[in-house]
Design an enzyme around this catalytic site. Structure first.
Site, mmCIF file in Angstrom:
data_model
loop_
_atom_site.group_PDB
_atom_site.id
_atom_site.type_symbol
_atom_site.label_atom_id
_atom_site.label_comp_id
_atom_site.label_asym_id
_atom_site.label_seq_id
_atom_site.Cartn_x
_atom_site.Cartn_y
_atom_site.Cartn_z
ATOM 1 N N ASP A 182 6.971 5.056 -7.974
ATOM 2 C CA ASP A 182 7.592 3.831 -7.465
ATOM 3 C C ASP A 182 8.192 3.000 -8.599
ATOM 4 O OD1 ASP A 182 8.395 1.942 -5.608
ATOM 5 O OD2 ASP A 182 6.505 0.848 -5.722
ATOM 6 N N GLU A 422 -2.340 7.524 -10.214
ATOM 7 C CA GLU A 422 -2.269 7.896 -8.795
ATOM 8 C C GLU A 422 -1.897 9.365 -8.584
ATOM 9 O OE1 GLU A 422 0.058 5.141 -6.541
ATOM 10 O OE2 GLU A 422 -1.321 3.482 -6.915
ATOM 11 N N TYR A 474 -4.795 -2.053 -2.426
ATOM 12 C CA TYR A 474 -3.828 -2.920 -1.756
ATOM 13 C C TYR A 474 -4.265 -3.277 -0.345
ATOM 14 C CZ TYR A 474 -0.696 -1.958 -5.657
ATOM 15 O OH TYR A 474 -0.141 -1.865 -6.909
ATOM 16 N N GLU A 510 -4.699 -2.028 -10.281
ATOM 17 C CA GLU A 510 -3.549 -2.532 -9.530
ATOM 18 C C GLU A 510 -4.034 -3.285 -8.301
ATOM 19 O OE1 GLU A 510 -0.430 0.146 -8.435
ATOM 20 O OE2 GLU A 510 -0.446 1.211 -10.367
#
Length: 608
Positions: A182, A422, A474, A510
Protein backbone atom coordinates in the site's frame (compact mmCIF):
# COMPACT_ATOMS: atom_id res chain seq x y z
CA UNK A 1 9.36 -5.92 -19.53
CA UNK A 2 10.69 -8.41 -17.02
CA UNK A 3 13.56 -10.48 -18.35
CA UNK A 4 14.31 -13.78 -16.60
CA UNK A 5 13.24 -12.78 -13.10
CA UNK A 6 15.45 -9.73 -13.09
CA UNK A 7 18.42 -10.78 -15.22
CA UNK A 8 18.85 -8.83 -18.46
CA UNK A 9 19.05 -11.05 -21.50
CA UNK A 10 21.92 -10.39 -23.85
CA UNK A 11 24.25 -9.44 -21.00
CA UNK A 12 26.73 -11.55 -19.11
CA UNK A 13 25.34 -11.73 -15.57
CA UNK A 14 27.69 -9.86 -13.25
CA UNK A 15 26.59 -8.76 -9.81
CA UNK A 16 27.27 -5.67 -7.77
CA UNK A 17 29.12 -5.78 -4.48
CA UNK A 18 27.69 -5.03 -1.04
CA UNK A 19 28.45 -1.48 0.08
CA UNK A 20 29.09 -0.96 3.78
CA UNK A 21 31.25 2.03 4.73
CA UNK A 22 29.78 5.33 3.58
CA UNK A 23 32.29 7.20 1.37
CA UNK A 24 34.15 10.06 3.02
CA UNK A 25 36.78 12.63 2.09
CA UNK A 26 40.01 13.04 4.04
CA UNK A 27 43.75 13.08 3.36
CA UNK A 28 43.67 9.52 1.95
CA UNK A 29 40.14 9.34 0.48
CA UNK A 30 38.24 11.48 -2.02
CA UNK A 31 34.61 11.56 -3.16
CA UNK A 32 33.06 12.87 -6.40
CA UNK A 33 29.27 13.30 -6.13
CA UNK A 34 27.64 12.65 -9.50
CA UNK A 35 24.16 13.79 -8.47
CA UNK A 36 22.52 16.57 -10.48
CA UNK A 37 20.82 16.77 -13.86
CA UNK A 38 21.37 13.70 -16.04
CA UNK A 39 20.30 12.84 -19.58
CA UNK A 40 17.22 10.62 -19.68
CA UNK A 41 14.89 8.72 -21.96
CA UNK A 42 12.11 6.21 -21.59
CA UNK A 43 12.35 2.89 -23.41
CA UNK A 44 8.78 1.50 -23.54
CA UNK A 45 9.65 -0.88 -26.38
CA UNK A 46 12.71 -2.17 -24.51
CA UNK A 47 14.89 -1.49 -27.53
CA UNK A 48 17.85 0.07 -25.73
CA UNK A 49 19.76 -3.11 -24.94
CA UNK A 50 19.75 -4.37 -28.50
CA UNK A 51 20.51 -0.88 -29.80
CA UNK A 52 23.62 -0.62 -27.61
CA UNK A 53 22.51 2.29 -25.45
CA UNK A 54 24.92 1.13 -22.76
CA UNK A 55 27.64 2.85 -24.81
CA UNK A 56 25.59 6.07 -24.86
CA UNK A 57 22.26 7.21 -26.26
CA UNK A 58 20.54 10.28 -27.70
CA UNK A 59 18.76 11.88 -24.71
CA UNK A 60 15.13 12.98 -24.79
CA UNK A 61 15.20 15.30 -21.77
CA UNK A 62 17.03 16.09 -18.51
CA UNK A 63 16.09 14.45 -15.20
CA UNK A 64 17.01 15.20 -11.60
CA UNK A 65 19.14 12.65 -9.73
CA UNK A 66 18.33 11.65 -7.04
CA UNK A 67 14.55 11.54 -7.52
CA UNK A 68 11.82 9.27 -8.84
CA UNK A 69 10.81 9.80 -12.44
CA UNK A 70 7.07 9.25 -11.83
CA UNK A 71 6.15 12.77 -10.71
CA UNK A 72 8.75 14.67 -12.73
CA UNK A 73 6.94 13.98 -16.04
CA UNK A 74 3.16 14.00 -16.50
CA UNK A 75 3.08 10.98 -18.83
CA UNK A 76 5.25 8.88 -16.52
CA UNK A 77 3.15 8.59 -13.35
CA UNK A 78 2.31 4.90 -13.76
CA UNK A 79 5.24 3.98 -16.02
CA UNK A 80 7.43 1.30 -14.45
CA UNK A 81 9.19 -0.04 -17.55
CA UNK A 82 12.75 0.46 -18.77
CA UNK A 83 14.33 3.91 -18.75
CA UNK A 84 17.87 5.09 -19.33
CA UNK A 85 20.07 7.61 -17.53
CA UNK A 86 23.48 8.96 -18.52
CA UNK A 87 25.91 11.56 -17.24
CA UNK A 88 29.44 12.67 -18.08
CA UNK A 89 32.19 13.53 -15.62
CA UNK A 90 35.90 14.31 -15.53
CA UNK A 91 38.08 12.12 -13.33
CA UNK A 92 39.67 14.30 -10.63
CA UNK A 93 43.40 14.89 -10.77
CA UNK A 94 45.49 12.46 -8.72
CA UNK A 95 43.09 9.48 -8.85
CA UNK A 96 45.23 7.43 -11.24
CA UNK A 97 46.46 4.21 -9.64
CA UNK A 98 43.96 4.35 -6.78
CA UNK A 99 41.19 1.96 -5.84
CA UNK A 100 38.09 3.64 -7.32
CA UNK A 101 34.53 2.49 -6.64
CA UNK A 102 31.22 3.58 -8.13
CA UNK A 103 28.49 3.60 -5.47
CA UNK A 104 24.71 3.92 -5.75
CA UNK A 105 22.69 4.69 -2.62
CA UNK A 106 19.46 3.24 -4.06
CA UNK A 107 18.04 2.40 -7.47
CA UNK A 108 14.53 0.99 -7.74
CA UNK A 109 14.12 -1.69 -8.86
CA UNK A 110 16.57 -3.29 -11.32
CA UNK A 111 19.74 -1.46 -12.31
CA UNK A 112 22.24 -2.25 -15.05
CA UNK A 113 25.36 -0.07 -15.22
CA UNK A 114 27.88 0.77 -17.96
CA UNK A 115 31.03 2.91 -17.65
CA UNK A 116 32.59 4.07 -20.90
CA UNK A 117 30.72 1.31 -22.70
CA UNK A 118 31.87 -1.48 -20.35
CA UNK A 119 29.09 -3.34 -18.57
CA UNK A 120 29.94 -3.19 -14.85
CA UNK A 121 27.04 -5.35 -13.70
CA UNK A 122 23.56 -5.31 -12.24
CA UNK A 123 21.76 -4.96 -8.93
CA UNK A 124 18.24 -6.05 -8.02
CA UNK A 125 16.17 -4.40 -5.31
CA UNK A 126 15.70 -0.82 -4.22
CA UNK A 127 16.53 1.02 -0.98
CA UNK A 128 19.99 -0.44 -0.32
CA UNK A 129 23.43 0.63 -1.59
CA UNK A 130 25.61 -1.27 -4.03
CA UNK A 131 28.88 -0.59 -5.77
CA UNK A 132 31.24 -1.65 -8.55
CA UNK A 133 34.98 -1.57 -9.17
CA UNK A 134 35.35 1.34 -11.60
CA UNK A 135 39.14 1.70 -11.80
CA UNK A 136 39.76 -0.58 -14.85
CA UNK A 137 37.28 1.37 -17.00
CA UNK A 138 38.05 4.99 -16.15
CA UNK A 139 39.65 7.46 -18.55
CA UNK A 140 41.89 10.42 -17.79
CA UNK A 141 39.54 12.77 -19.66
CA UNK A 142 35.76 12.66 -19.98
CA UNK A 143 33.91 9.57 -18.76
CA UNK A 144 30.39 8.39 -19.63
CA UNK A 145 28.19 6.64 -17.07
CA UNK A 146 24.97 4.95 -18.29
CA UNK A 147 22.33 3.29 -16.08
CA UNK A 148 19.29 1.32 -17.23
CA UNK A 149 16.52 1.25 -14.61
CA UNK A 150 13.43 -0.93 -14.70
CA UNK A 151 10.74 -1.24 -12.04
CA UNK A 152 8.14 -3.64 -13.42
CA UNK A 153 6.08 -5.51 -10.83
CA UNK A 154 6.38 -9.30 -10.86
CA UNK A 155 5.45 -12.19 -8.54
CA UNK A 156 9.05 -13.39 -8.17
CA UNK A 157 10.40 -10.00 -7.15
CA UNK A 158 10.56 -8.53 -3.63
CA UNK A 159 8.39 -6.69 -3.00
CA UNK A 160 6.15 -8.70 -5.34
CA UNK A 161 3.45 -7.42 -7.66
CA UNK A 162 0.92 -8.64 -10.22
CA UNK A 163 0.24 -11.64 -7.97
CA UNK A 164 -2.11 -14.19 -9.55
CA UNK A 165 -5.41 -14.48 -7.64
CA UNK A 166 -5.50 -17.41 -5.24
CA UNK A 167 -8.26 -17.99 -2.66
CA UNK A 168 -5.67 -19.23 -0.17
CA UNK A 169 -3.90 -15.86 -0.17
CA UNK A 170 -5.46 -12.69 1.19
CA UNK A 171 -5.11 -10.08 -1.55
CA UNK A 172 -8.73 -8.89 -1.72
CA UNK A 173 -8.05 -5.58 -3.44
CA UNK A 174 -6.60 -4.94 -6.90
CA UNK A 175 -5.08 -1.61 -7.71
CA UNK A 176 -3.18 0.25 -10.42
CA UNK A 177 -0.24 -0.25 -10.62
CA UNK A 178 -0.88 -3.79 -9.40
CA UNK A 179 1.14 -3.82 -6.18
CA UNK A 180 0.89 -6.18 -3.22
CA UNK A 181 1.67 -3.27 -0.91
CA UNK A 182 0.00 0.00 0.00
CA UNK A 183 2.47 2.61 -1.23
CA UNK A 184 3.45 3.83 -4.67
CA UNK A 185 6.11 1.82 -6.57
CA UNK A 186 8.28 4.81 -7.42
CA UNK A 187 11.08 4.14 -9.92
CA UNK A 188 14.43 5.75 -10.54
CA UNK A 189 17.80 6.62 -9.01
CA UNK A 190 16.63 7.59 -5.55
CA UNK A 191 19.79 8.38 -3.60
CA UNK A 192 23.19 9.91 -4.38
CA UNK A 193 25.56 8.38 -6.91
CA UNK A 194 29.20 8.85 -6.00
CA UNK A 195 32.62 7.87 -7.26
CA UNK A 196 35.15 7.48 -4.47
CA UNK A 197 38.86 6.80 -4.34
CA UNK A 198 40.93 5.07 -1.66
CA UNK A 199 44.49 3.75 -1.56
CA UNK A 200 44.96 0.34 -3.15
CA UNK A 201 45.72 -1.02 0.32
CA UNK A 202 42.64 0.29 2.12
CA UNK A 203 40.21 -0.25 4.98
CA UNK A 204 37.14 -1.90 3.46
CA UNK A 205 34.91 -2.43 6.50
CA UNK A 206 34.54 -1.80 10.22
CA UNK A 207 32.24 -3.80 12.50
CA UNK A 208 31.59 -2.26 15.92
CA UNK A 209 29.96 -3.98 18.90
CA UNK A 210 29.54 -2.34 22.27
CA UNK A 211 28.92 -3.50 25.83
CA UNK A 212 28.49 -1.83 29.21
CA UNK A 213 30.04 -3.10 32.42
CA UNK A 214 28.93 -0.69 35.08
CA UNK A 215 30.38 2.68 34.13
CA UNK A 216 32.87 1.14 31.69
CA UNK A 217 32.21 0.87 27.98
CA UNK A 218 33.71 -1.92 25.88
CA UNK A 219 34.03 -1.30 22.16
CA UNK A 220 35.04 -4.30 20.06
CA UNK A 221 36.04 -3.51 16.49
CA UNK A 222 36.77 -5.77 13.57
CA UNK A 223 38.74 -4.10 10.80
CA UNK A 224 38.79 -5.51 7.27
CA UNK A 225 41.12 -4.36 4.53
CA UNK A 226 42.13 -5.18 0.99
CA UNK A 227 44.97 -7.74 0.62
CA UNK A 228 48.34 -6.10 1.08
CA UNK A 229 51.70 -6.13 2.79
CA UNK A 230 52.08 -6.04 6.55
CA UNK A 231 50.88 -2.88 8.26
CA UNK A 232 50.01 -1.42 11.63
CA UNK A 233 46.36 -0.88 12.45
CA UNK A 234 45.57 1.83 14.99
CA UNK A 235 42.10 2.42 16.41
CA UNK A 236 41.20 5.35 18.63
CA UNK A 237 38.04 6.57 20.36
CA UNK A 238 37.65 10.21 21.23
CA UNK A 239 34.87 12.19 22.86
CA UNK A 240 33.26 13.34 26.12
CA UNK A 241 36.63 14.12 27.69
CA UNK A 242 38.14 10.72 26.89
CA UNK A 243 40.60 9.41 24.33
CA UNK A 244 41.80 5.82 24.13
CA UNK A 245 43.76 3.98 21.43
CA UNK A 246 45.17 0.57 20.60
CA UNK A 247 47.56 -0.68 17.92
CA UNK A 248 48.07 -4.14 16.41
CA UNK A 249 50.31 -5.56 13.72
CA UNK A 250 48.32 -6.59 10.70
CA UNK A 251 49.67 -9.29 8.41
CA UNK A 252 46.36 -10.59 7.05
CA UNK A 253 43.14 -8.94 5.93
CA UNK A 254 41.42 -8.59 9.34
CA UNK A 255 42.20 -7.37 12.83
CA UNK A 256 40.10 -7.42 15.99
CA UNK A 257 40.72 -4.77 18.64
CA UNK A 258 39.00 -4.00 21.94
CA UNK A 259 38.90 -0.48 23.34
CA UNK A 260 37.91 0.31 26.93
CA UNK A 261 36.21 3.56 27.95
CA UNK A 262 36.21 4.25 31.71
CA UNK A 263 33.38 6.53 32.84
CA UNK A 264 31.67 6.04 29.51
CA UNK A 265 28.91 8.37 28.31
CA UNK A 266 26.35 5.86 26.98
CA UNK A 267 24.17 6.56 23.96
CA UNK A 268 20.44 6.82 24.70
CA UNK A 269 17.41 8.73 23.36
CA UNK A 270 17.75 11.23 26.20
CA UNK A 271 21.51 11.64 25.67
CA UNK A 272 22.65 10.51 22.21
CA UNK A 273 26.33 10.61 23.09
CA UNK A 274 28.65 9.76 20.21
CA UNK A 275 32.37 9.05 20.16
CA UNK A 276 34.56 9.34 17.07
CA UNK A 277 36.13 6.04 16.12
CA UNK A 278 39.18 6.57 13.91
CA UNK A 279 40.88 3.65 12.15
CA UNK A 280 44.30 4.11 10.56
CA UNK A 281 46.64 1.92 8.56
CA UNK A 282 50.31 2.79 8.54
CA UNK A 283 53.58 1.37 7.32
CA UNK A 284 56.99 2.57 8.47
CA UNK A 285 55.32 5.17 10.64
CA UNK A 286 53.45 6.74 7.70
CA UNK A 287 49.65 6.67 7.68
CA UNK A 288 48.34 5.63 4.25
CA UNK A 289 44.61 5.18 4.95
CA UNK A 290 42.15 6.53 7.48
CA UNK A 291 38.43 6.16 8.10
CA UNK A 292 36.29 7.49 10.96
CA UNK A 293 32.71 6.99 12.04
CA UNK A 294 30.53 7.93 15.03
CA UNK A 295 30.05 5.25 17.68
CA UNK A 296 27.39 5.13 20.38
CA UNK A 297 28.03 2.81 23.30
CA UNK A 298 24.77 1.11 24.24
CA UNK A 299 23.12 -2.29 24.66
CA UNK A 300 19.77 -3.65 23.50
CA UNK A 301 18.13 -6.67 25.14
CA UNK A 302 14.73 -8.26 25.61
CA UNK A 303 13.94 -9.56 29.09
CA UNK A 304 10.51 -10.85 30.04
CA UNK A 305 7.94 -8.31 28.86
CA UNK A 306 10.42 -5.47 28.46
CA UNK A 307 12.65 -4.02 25.76
CA UNK A 308 15.77 -2.67 27.45
CA UNK A 309 18.23 0.01 26.35
CA UNK A 310 21.36 0.00 28.53
CA UNK A 311 19.54 -2.29 30.95
CA UNK A 312 16.59 0.08 31.43
CA UNK A 313 13.06 -0.49 30.06
CA UNK A 314 12.08 1.73 27.17
CA UNK A 315 8.65 2.45 25.67
CA UNK A 316 8.70 3.28 21.98
CA UNK A 317 6.42 6.13 20.95
CA UNK A 318 6.53 7.11 17.35
CA UNK A 319 5.49 6.41 13.80
CA UNK A 320 5.60 4.34 10.72
CA UNK A 321 6.83 6.57 7.93
CA UNK A 322 7.50 6.69 4.22
CA UNK A 323 10.18 8.33 2.13
CA UNK A 324 7.62 10.21 0.06
CA UNK A 325 7.54 13.85 -0.96
CA UNK A 326 5.79 15.74 -3.80
CA UNK A 327 7.63 15.76 -7.15
CA UNK A 328 10.73 13.99 -5.76
CA UNK A 329 8.75 10.82 -4.98
CA UNK A 330 11.08 8.52 -3.05
CA UNK A 331 14.18 10.52 -3.92
CA UNK A 332 16.33 11.94 -1.14
CA UNK A 333 15.14 15.44 -0.12
CA UNK A 334 17.42 16.60 2.74
CA UNK A 335 15.14 19.45 3.93
CA UNK A 336 12.22 17.00 4.19
CA UNK A 337 14.37 14.66 6.28
CA UNK A 338 15.19 17.49 8.69
CA UNK A 339 11.54 18.59 8.80
CA UNK A 340 10.29 15.09 9.61
CA UNK A 341 12.64 14.76 12.56
CA UNK A 342 11.53 18.18 13.81
CA UNK A 343 7.87 17.16 13.52
CA UNK A 344 8.45 13.88 15.35
CA UNK A 345 10.30 15.72 18.11
CA UNK A 346 7.50 18.29 18.37
CA UNK A 347 4.88 15.57 18.76
CA UNK A 348 6.95 13.79 21.42
CA UNK A 349 8.10 10.71 19.48
CA UNK A 350 11.28 8.86 20.33
CA UNK A 351 11.28 6.23 17.56
CA UNK A 352 10.12 5.08 14.14
CA UNK A 353 10.11 2.04 11.88
CA UNK A 354 11.64 2.20 8.40
CA UNK A 355 8.43 0.99 6.87
CA UNK A 356 8.63 -0.81 4.53
CA UNK A 357 12.21 -0.59 3.34
CA UNK A 358 15.51 0.84 4.62
CA UNK A 359 15.66 4.62 4.64
CA UNK A 360 18.53 6.70 3.28
CA UNK A 361 21.88 6.61 5.04
CA UNK A 362 21.65 10.38 5.38
CA UNK A 363 18.39 10.04 7.33
CA UNK A 364 19.86 7.28 9.49
CA UNK A 365 22.84 9.48 10.33
CA UNK A 366 20.44 11.98 11.88
CA UNK A 367 18.74 9.27 13.93
CA UNK A 368 22.12 8.52 15.51
CA UNK A 369 22.78 12.20 16.18
CA UNK A 370 19.29 13.05 17.46
CA UNK A 371 18.69 9.95 19.58
CA UNK A 372 15.78 8.33 17.74
CA UNK A 373 15.30 4.59 18.17
CA UNK A 374 14.82 2.74 14.87
CA UNK A 375 13.21 -0.53 13.88
CA UNK A 376 15.18 -1.18 10.69
CA UNK A 377 13.10 -3.10 8.13
CA UNK A 378 14.08 -4.92 4.94
CA UNK A 379 12.18 -4.28 1.67
CA UNK A 380 10.23 -7.55 2.14
CA UNK A 381 6.70 -6.16 2.18
CA UNK A 382 3.66 -8.03 0.86
CA UNK A 383 5.41 -11.39 0.72
CA UNK A 384 3.32 -14.39 -0.29
CA UNK A 385 4.22 -18.06 -0.14
CA UNK A 386 2.88 -19.82 -3.21
CA UNK A 387 5.46 -22.36 -4.35
CA UNK A 388 6.06 -20.76 -7.73
CA UNK A 389 8.88 -18.24 -7.34
CA UNK A 390 9.23 -18.88 -3.58
CA UNK A 391 12.87 -19.93 -3.82
CA UNK A 392 13.78 -16.79 -5.70
CA UNK A 393 11.91 -14.57 -3.23
CA UNK A 394 13.83 -16.22 -0.40
CA UNK A 395 17.10 -15.62 -2.26
CA UNK A 396 16.26 -11.93 -2.57
CA UNK A 397 15.29 -11.68 1.10
CA UNK A 398 18.63 -13.21 2.07
CA UNK A 399 20.37 -10.63 -0.11
CA UNK A 400 18.44 -7.79 1.52
CA UNK A 401 19.29 -9.00 5.03
CA UNK A 402 22.99 -9.14 4.18
CA UNK A 403 22.94 -5.70 2.56
CA UNK A 404 20.95 -4.10 5.39
CA UNK A 405 23.08 -5.49 8.21
CA UNK A 406 26.28 -4.55 6.36
CA UNK A 407 25.02 -0.99 5.96
CA UNK A 408 23.50 -0.30 9.40
CA UNK A 409 25.27 -2.66 11.81
CA UNK A 410 27.26 0.15 13.46
CA UNK A 411 24.36 2.50 14.10
CA UNK A 412 23.38 2.95 17.78
CA UNK A 413 19.93 4.17 16.67
CA UNK A 414 19.11 0.78 15.14
CA UNK A 415 17.73 -1.35 17.96
CA UNK A 416 15.69 -3.99 16.08
CA UNK A 417 15.88 -5.73 12.72
CA UNK A 418 12.51 -6.34 11.06
CA UNK A 419 12.47 -9.12 8.48
CA UNK A 420 9.21 -8.17 6.75
CA UNK A 421 5.98 -6.21 6.90
CA UNK A 422 2.61 -7.96 6.74
CA UNK A 423 3.66 -11.19 5.03
CA UNK A 424 0.71 -13.24 3.78
CA UNK A 425 2.06 -16.13 5.80
CA UNK A 426 -0.81 -18.57 6.26
CA UNK A 427 0.83 -21.24 4.12
CA UNK A 428 3.05 -23.85 5.81
CA UNK A 429 6.22 -22.77 4.00
CA UNK A 430 6.23 -19.37 5.68
CA UNK A 431 7.55 -20.65 9.01
CA UNK A 432 10.73 -22.19 7.59
CA UNK A 433 11.15 -19.19 5.28
CA UNK A 434 11.35 -16.83 8.24
CA UNK A 435 13.26 -19.27 10.43
CA UNK A 436 16.04 -19.19 7.84
CA UNK A 437 16.00 -15.39 7.63
CA UNK A 438 16.00 -15.11 11.43
CA UNK A 439 19.00 -17.42 11.66
CA UNK A 440 20.87 -15.50 8.97
CA UNK A 441 20.22 -12.18 10.68
CA UNK A 442 21.40 -13.50 14.05
CA UNK A 443 24.54 -14.94 12.48
CA UNK A 444 25.38 -11.55 10.98
CA UNK A 445 24.48 -9.57 14.11
CA UNK A 446 23.81 -11.38 17.40
CA UNK A 447 23.56 -8.08 19.32
CA UNK A 448 20.09 -6.93 18.26
CA UNK A 449 16.63 -8.51 18.60
CA UNK A 450 14.87 -9.64 15.41
CA UNK A 451 11.16 -9.37 14.62
CA UNK A 452 8.63 -8.88 11.82
CA UNK A 453 5.37 -6.91 11.61
CA UNK A 454 2.27 -9.10 11.28
CA UNK A 455 -1.31 -8.26 10.32
CA UNK A 456 -2.70 -11.69 11.31
CA UNK A 457 -4.94 -12.01 14.36
CA UNK A 458 -4.57 -15.76 14.57
CA UNK A 459 -1.24 -17.37 15.48
CA UNK A 460 1.67 -16.32 13.28
CA UNK A 461 4.14 -19.18 13.46
CA UNK A 462 7.11 -16.94 12.73
CA UNK A 463 6.63 -15.33 16.14
CA UNK A 464 7.71 -18.62 17.72
CA UNK A 465 11.35 -17.66 17.20
CA UNK A 466 11.15 -13.85 16.85
CA UNK A 467 12.47 -11.99 19.89
CA UNK A 468 9.39 -9.80 20.29
CA UNK A 469 6.01 -9.33 18.66
CA UNK A 470 5.08 -6.52 16.25
CA UNK A 471 1.39 -6.20 15.34
CA UNK A 472 -0.43 -3.95 12.86
CA UNK A 473 -4.00 -3.32 14.04
CA UNK A 474 -6.94 -1.37 12.59
CA UNK A 475 -9.99 -2.27 14.71
CA UNK A 476 -12.42 0.60 14.28
CA UNK A 477 -11.30 1.20 10.71
CA UNK A 478 -11.01 -1.82 8.39
CA UNK A 479 -13.09 -3.79 10.87
CA UNK A 480 -15.78 -2.30 13.14
CA UNK A 481 -15.91 0.75 10.79
CA UNK A 482 -17.35 3.77 12.55
CA UNK A 483 -17.63 1.88 15.88
CA UNK A 484 -14.71 3.16 17.91
CA UNK A 485 -15.66 1.76 21.32
CA UNK A 486 -16.11 -1.71 19.82
CA UNK A 487 -12.73 -1.32 18.12
CA UNK A 488 -11.00 -0.35 21.36
CA UNK A 489 -12.49 -3.33 23.18
CA UNK A 490 -11.42 -5.71 20.45
CA UNK A 491 -7.90 -4.23 20.47
CA UNK A 492 -7.59 -4.86 24.20
CA UNK A 493 -8.75 -8.46 23.87
CA UNK A 494 -6.50 -9.10 20.88
CA UNK A 495 -3.40 -7.78 22.64
CA UNK A 496 -4.04 -9.87 25.74
CA UNK A 497 -4.51 -12.97 23.59
CA UNK A 498 -1.28 -12.32 21.64
CA UNK A 499 0.72 -11.85 24.81
CA UNK A 500 -0.77 -14.97 26.39
CA UNK A 501 0.12 -16.93 23.26
CA UNK A 502 3.75 -15.81 22.88
CA UNK A 503 4.82 -14.42 26.31
CA UNK A 504 6.97 -11.77 24.66
CA UNK A 505 6.90 -7.95 24.55
CA UNK A 506 4.43 -6.51 22.07
CA UNK A 507 4.90 -3.45 19.87
CA UNK A 508 1.88 -2.20 17.94
CA UNK A 509 3.70 -1.07 14.81
CA UNK A 510 0.65 0.30 12.98
CA UNK A 511 -2.66 1.83 13.98
CA UNK A 512 -4.59 4.77 12.61
CA UNK A 513 -7.34 6.07 10.33
CA UNK A 514 -7.56 8.07 7.11
CA UNK A 515 -8.51 11.72 7.50
CA UNK A 516 -9.20 14.18 4.71
CA UNK A 517 -7.48 17.43 5.72
CA UNK A 518 -10.12 19.99 6.66
CA UNK A 519 -12.96 17.45 6.82
CA UNK A 520 -14.81 17.76 10.15
CA UNK A 521 -17.87 16.35 11.87
CA UNK A 522 -19.51 16.18 15.27
CA UNK A 523 -19.91 13.49 16.39
CA UNK A 524 -16.81 12.04 14.70
CA UNK A 525 -17.35 10.16 11.45
CA UNK A 526 -14.92 8.19 9.32
CA UNK A 527 -12.48 10.20 7.18
CA UNK A 528 -12.81 13.31 9.37
CA UNK A 529 -9.97 14.74 11.41
CA UNK A 530 -12.05 14.19 14.57
CA UNK A 531 -12.48 10.46 13.87
CA UNK A 532 -8.76 10.01 13.25
CA UNK A 533 -7.90 11.90 16.46
CA UNK A 534 -10.41 9.92 18.55
CA UNK A 535 -9.27 6.57 17.16
CA UNK A 536 -5.59 7.28 17.78
CA UNK A 537 -6.32 8.66 21.26
CA UNK A 538 -8.34 5.57 22.19
CA UNK A 539 -5.60 3.24 20.98
CA UNK A 540 -2.96 5.13 22.95
CA UNK A 541 -5.05 4.85 26.13
CA UNK A 542 -5.42 1.08 25.66
CA UNK A 543 -1.72 0.59 24.89
CA UNK A 544 -0.58 2.64 27.87
CA UNK A 545 -2.58 0.34 30.17
CA UNK A 546 -0.78 -2.84 29.00
CA UNK A 547 2.53 -3.38 30.87
CA UNK A 548 3.75 -5.84 28.23
CA UNK A 549 3.32 -3.32 25.39
CA UNK A 550 6.81 -2.04 24.66
CA UNK A 551 5.88 0.38 21.90
CA UNK A 552 3.26 2.20 19.87
CA UNK A 553 3.81 3.45 16.33
CA UNK A 554 1.04 5.43 14.68
CA UNK A 555 0.45 4.83 10.99
CA UNK A 556 1.50 7.27 9.55
CA UNK A 557 3.60 10.36 10.17
CA UNK A 558 2.52 11.96 6.86
CA UNK A 559 0.06 11.24 4.08
CA UNK A 560 1.73 9.42 1.20
CA UNK A 561 1.10 8.42 -2.39
CA UNK A 562 -0.29 5.00 -3.29
CA UNK A 563 -1.46 3.13 -6.36
CA UNK A 564 -5.00 3.95 -7.47
CA UNK A 565 -7.65 1.93 -5.66
CA UNK A 566 -11.23 2.45 -4.46
CA UNK A 567 -10.17 3.11 -0.85
CA UNK A 568 -7.44 5.59 -1.81
CA UNK A 569 -8.87 9.02 -2.53
CA UNK A 570 -6.68 10.79 -5.09
CA UNK A 571 -4.21 7.91 -5.03
CA UNK A 572 -3.26 8.79 -1.46
CA UNK A 573 -3.16 7.04 1.89
CA UNK A 574 -4.48 9.73 4.23
CA UNK A 575 -3.52 8.13 7.54
CA UNK A 576 -0.82 10.70 8.17
CA UNK A 577 -1.21 12.93 11.19
CA UNK A 578 0.51 15.46 8.92
CA UNK A 579 -0.35 16.09 5.29
CA UNK A 580 2.03 15.11 2.50
CA UNK A 581 3.40 18.67 2.57
CA UNK A 582 3.81 18.46 6.38
CA UNK A 583 0.82 20.42 7.74
CA UNK A 584 -0.61 19.10 11.04
CA UNK A 585 -4.04 17.53 11.38
CA UNK A 586 -6.00 17.45 14.63
CA UNK A 587 -4.47 14.06 15.51
CA UNK A 588 -0.96 15.55 15.59
CA UNK A 589 -1.98 18.02 18.27
CA UNK A 590 -3.78 15.30 20.23
CA UNK A 591 -0.72 13.02 20.12
CA UNK A 592 1.49 15.87 21.26
CA UNK A 593 -0.63 16.28 24.37
CA UNK A 594 -0.57 12.55 25.15
CA UNK A 595 3.07 11.80 24.50
CA UNK A 596 4.62 14.89 26.03
CA UNK A 597 2.51 14.40 29.16
CA UNK A 598 3.58 10.75 29.30
CA UNK A 599 7.23 11.71 28.79
CA UNK A 600 7.03 14.20 31.68
CA UNK A 601 5.43 11.53 33.88
CA UNK A 602 8.13 8.98 33.00
CA UNK A 603 10.84 11.55 33.80
CA UNK A 604 9.30 12.27 37.21
CA UNK A 605 9.21 8.53 38.02
CA UNK A 606 12.86 8.11 37.04
CA UNK A 607 13.95 11.02 39.21
CA UNK A 608 11.88 9.73 42.14
Amino acid sequence: MQRGGGCLSGLQRTGSQIASLYPCSNASRQVLNLSGFWDFRFDPGDAGLDAGWGAGFAPQRPIAVPASWNEQFEEALDYLGPAWYQTRFILPWGWSGKRVRLRFGSVNYLAAVWLNGAHLGEHEGGHLPFEFDAAPYLRAGENLLVVRVEGELAPDRVPPGRIPPDPRDDFPHRNHPDTSFDFFPFCGIHRPVVLYATPRDAITDLTVRTELEGTTGLVRVRLDRTPGDGATARLSLKGHGAEVAEEVSLSGETAEIELTLPDVAPWSPEAPNLYELAAELSRGGEVFDRYSLPVGVRTVTVEGDALLINGEPVKLRGFGRHEDFPVAGRGLVPPAVVKDYALMRWVGANSFRTSHYPYSEEAMDLADRLGFLVIDETPAVGLFFAEEGLGRRLQLCRQYVRELVARDKNRPAVILWSLANEPHSKRPGAKEFFRELYGLTKSLDPTRPVTLASMHEEADEAFEFCDLICLNRYFGWYTEPGMLEEGFARLSEDLDAAHARYHKPVIVTEFGADALPGCHSHPPEMFTEEYQAEMISGYVRVLEEKPYVAGQHVWNLCDFKTAQEARRVGGMNLKGVFTRDRRPKLAAHRLRQFWNARHDEDTRKERA
